[in-house]
Design a protein around this motif. Structure first.
Motif, PDB file in Angstrom:
ATOM      1  N   ASP A  66      36.076  67.369  48.288  1.00 32.96           N
ATOM      2  CA  ASP A  66      36.214  68.187  47.076  1.00 32.96           C
ATOM      3  C   ASP A  66      34.991  69.069  46.842  1.00 32.96           C
ATOM      4  OD1 ASP A  66      38.588  66.839  46.712  1.00 32.96           O
ATOM      5  OD2 ASP A  66      37.705  65.321  45.387  1.00 32.96           O
ATOM      6  N   GLY A  67      34.230  69.311  47.902  1.00 32.96           N
ATOM      7  CA  GLY A  67      33.002  70.081  47.759  1.00 32.96           C
ATOM      8  C   GLY A  67      33.251  71.532  47.350  1.00 32.96           C
ATOM      9  N   GLU A  68      32.200  72.136  46.837  1.00 38.28           N
ATOM     10  CA  GLU A  68      32.301  73.515  46.355  1.00 38.28           C
ATOM     11  C   GLU A  68      32.408  74.517  47.485  1.00 38.28           C
ATOM     12  OE1 GLU A  68      29.687  76.647  43.609  1.00 38.28           O
ATOM     13  OE2 GLU A  68      29.046  74.547  43.860  1.00 38.28           O
ATOM     14  N   TYR A  69      31.768  74.207  48.624  1.00 39.18           N
ATOM     15  CA  TYR A  69      31.712  75.160  49.730  1.00 39.18           C
ATOM     16  C   TYR A  69      32.687  74.759  50.838  1.00 39.18           C
ATOM     17  CZ  TYR A  69      27.411  76.381  47.326  1.00 39.18           C
ATOM     18  OH  TYR A  69      26.502  76.744  46.375  1.00 39.18           O
TER      19      TYR A  69
ATOM     20  N   GLN B  28      31.458  72.233  53.422  1.00 38.46           N
ATOM     21  CA  GLN B  28      31.511  70.844  52.971  1.00 38.46           C
ATOM     22  C   GLN B  28      32.896  70.255  53.176  1.00 38.46           C
ATOM     23  OE1 GLN B  28      30.140  71.513  48.910  1.00 38.46           O
ATOM     24  NE2 GLN B  28      28.224  70.409  49.365  1.00 38.46           N
ATOM     25  N   ARG B  29      33.907  71.050  52.809  1.00 40.59           N
ATOM     26  CA  ARG B  29      35.277  70.559  52.989  1.00 40.59           C
ATOM     27  C   ARG B  29      35.606  70.377  54.477  1.00 40.59           C
ATOM     28  NH1 ARG B  29      35.788  74.328  48.765  1.00 40.59           N
ATOM     29  NH2 ARG B  29      36.582  75.958  50.182  1.00 40.59           N
TER      30      ARG B  29
END
Length: 360
Positions: A44-47, A50-51
């Motif tokens: 659920d990362g912002e970038y 990350q996902r």
């Protein structure tokens, strides 16, 4: 009826597919429960990066957990450890999820109208890729590392640890499950190897001599059986000559008749037909690869532990242990596996003791 169902259930638990599936599922449950929070944060990362790391990490962790969980099961059944399973699974698992299984579902839908080939052919292509991958990874250096076979009680200890990891969520309690798993991993080196082993066919035998496996008689060695022995016992095979003596003098062979002395006890082994009859006097056991016990000298053979063609026919493969306190201890295939419907009966080499299916 209830006894038969219980036996069938026990047989399923003792079989390799059930054990591997159970080990993988328990490891996935416990492992993903521990790593749930960091994986969720990445997913659920912002970038985007990350996902992406979260998705790759999810697949990698699943492959690592399932593969590591199955390693002890492989040690118990194959006496082998594979080093490249994580890389192979990283390719094979997504391929199965995104290609093979959807094709299988498509074939199921198209089957009533006779168009299942449209999905089965692409499914076969995906299976071919997985098989090609398996062959190539298996050929890499270090893909197969032989280890002594894990005993069944060691495997039971391993599953006890896995169950403990799944049952407890409190970290201080859960970590205790690592101890039986760690002990189980060293049990292959805690078990004494047999002194003499004889396959059910009775054409050959092997004597465990330190790091060597002395196999004979020459010309009657089954290469398939020998490969299994070398793999399970983790020893180097050496063919026995008709006339030889080991450096420590414990095994002496002359004209196809061998005598093994260990632990204050002696076993005589008749390797070939036509060997002159010999007395059993002073022997604690006698092994005859051809003929009956009377061929070795009936007079003094009443108080010895016999293994002849009739013993092998009735009880299957034999393992002999020479112990200082208990003399010659024999363990047979039938003793270990039991008289169960899926275990071949006396003389039924290669044919299960089950009724044949009705022909259509």
């Amino acid at each position: 009826g209830e006894g038969g169902q219980a036996a069938a259930g026990t047989g399923g638990v003792l079989e390799l597919p059930m054990q591997m599936a159970a080990a993988a599922v328990m490891a996935l449950v416990a492992g993903f429960e521990v790593c749930a929070v960091p994986l969720r944060l990445l997913r659920d990362g912002e970038y985007a990066w990350q996902r992406m790391i979260g998705r790759v990490g999810h697949l990698s962790l699943a492959s690592l957990l399932a593969g590591l969980a199955c390693l002890p099961v492989g040690m118990a059944h194959f006496a082998d450890v594979g080093a490249w399973f994580v890389l192979a699974n990283l390719i094979a698992v997504p391929l199965a999820a995104l290609w093979i299984m959807p094709c299988a579902m498509g074939a199921l839908v198209l089957m009533p109208v006779g168009l299942d080939a449209l999905a089965l052919v692409p499914m076969g292509w995906g299976n071919a890729v997985v098989i090609w991958l398996a062959h190539h990874v298996a050929a890499w250096p270090g893909a197969h590392v032989g280890v002594p076979q894990m005993p069944m009680w060691g495997l039971g200890l391993y599953f006890t640890g896995l169950c403990w990891l799944c049952l407890w969520t409190r970290p201080t309690w859960r970590i205790c499950g690592v101890m039986p798993i760690a002990i189980a991993m060293v049990t292959p080196w805690m078990v004494r190897a047999p002194d003499v082993i004889i396959p059910a066919q009775g054409r050959m035998l092997a004597v465990v001599d330190g790091p060597r496996l002395l196999v004979g008689p020459k010309g009657h060695v089954d290469s398939f059986v020998l490969r299994d022995w070398v793999r399970v016992l983790d020893r180097r095979a050496v063919i026995v000559d008709d006339d030889m003596t080991t450096p420590d003098g414990r095994l002496t062979c002359q004209a196809g008749m061998c005598v093994l002395a260990r632990g204050g006890h002696r076993i005589m082994m008749r390797l070939r037909d036509g060997t002159a009859a010999a007395s059993c006097a002073g022997m604690d056991g006698v092994v005859i690869l051809s003929g009956a016990l009377r061929a070795v000298g009936q007079g003094a053979c009443t108080d010895v532990t016999p293994v002849d063609y009739l013993t092998l026919w009735r009880s299957g493969a034999q393992a002999l242990y020479l112990t200082s306190h208990h003399g010659v201890v024999v363990r047979s295939d039938r003793q270990v596996r039991g008289a169960r419907p899926w275990v071949m009966g006396p003389g039924q080499h290669g044919t299960p003791n089950l009724p044949m299916a009705q022909a259509e």
